[in-house]
Design a protein around this motif. Structure first.
Motif: not given
Length: 208
Positions: A14-21, A28-33, A62-66, A201-208
């Motif tokens: 459930n925790s892993n799913k919430s991270k990708g929700s 929502l904050v990340t998508i706004g930024l 948009a690619i990073i967010g998607a 995305y490779r550079l940022l995915k762990n930080r997101l």
């Protein structure tokens, strides 16, 4: 003991799913930024190619967010970006923003679906490759039936639209303008976005 292990796995899942929700507060904050960044990048465009085509990096957020939160996140980022541009800084009475949204969505959504579902090491190559094909097809249809006719109406006829592309041999009507002028541009754009999107995305995915 087995019950505790099962509960732990369930909570972890459930925790892993919430991270990708898309619906978590953090998402929502990340998508706004990312939407704000996408709008800023849309304003930093290259010099025009055949009058109205420009290369820019606004699809990268948009690619990073998607990739991180799912295709819907990428679609929302593309929509917000183009709505803000259409309201505040359009140069084409909204025609360019409409085209950008549809063509960008045709790129970002398939790329995210394939990337998130595949597990092998070639998923990035395949996702961006198929996304480039989708972008090219969507761009052809959008330009043929919507964008070019609207530009012709705005700028005094098809002759004025074609005049911007006279540097390319063989362009004589709407079909050849799209086939010889716009389609190669979209192919290059898709490859360009794929390369930048992959490494960003490779550079940022762990930080997101």
């Amino acid at each position: 003991m087995s019950t505790m292990t099962h509960e732990t796995k369930f909570k972890s899942s459930n925790s892993n799913k919430s991270k990708g929700s898309v619906f978590t507060t953090r998402a929502l904050v990340t998508i706004g930024l990312l939407s704000a960044l996408s709008y800023v990048l849309m304003l930093l465009e290259s010099p025009p190619y055949i009058g109205f085509l420009r290369l820019e990096l606004s699809d990268i957020p948009a690619i990073i967010g998607a990739f991180q939160f799912g295709p819907m996140a990428g679609l929302v980022i593309e929509l917000i970006k183009n709505l803000i541009k259409g309201i505040t800084a359009t140069k084409t009475a909204g025609v360019g923003e409409l085209a950008n949204f549809i063509v960008s969505a045709a790129y970002v959504v398939p790329a995210a679906i394939i990337y998130r579902r595949m597990k092998n090491k070639y998923k990035s190559f395949l996702s961006f490759g198929i996304a480039t094909i989708c972008l090219t097809i969507a761009g052809f249809l959008m330009n043929y039936f919507v964008t070019i006719p609207l530009y012709a109406t705005l700028y005094g006829g098809m002759e004025n639209v074609l005049a911007a592309a006279t540097v390319i041999p063989g362009i004589k009507d709407k079909f050849t303008l799209i086939l010889l002028g716009i389609t190669p541009f979209n192919l290059v754009k898709g490859i360009f976005l794929g390369i930048i999107g992959h490494y960003t995305y490779r550079l940022l995915k762990n930080r997101l």
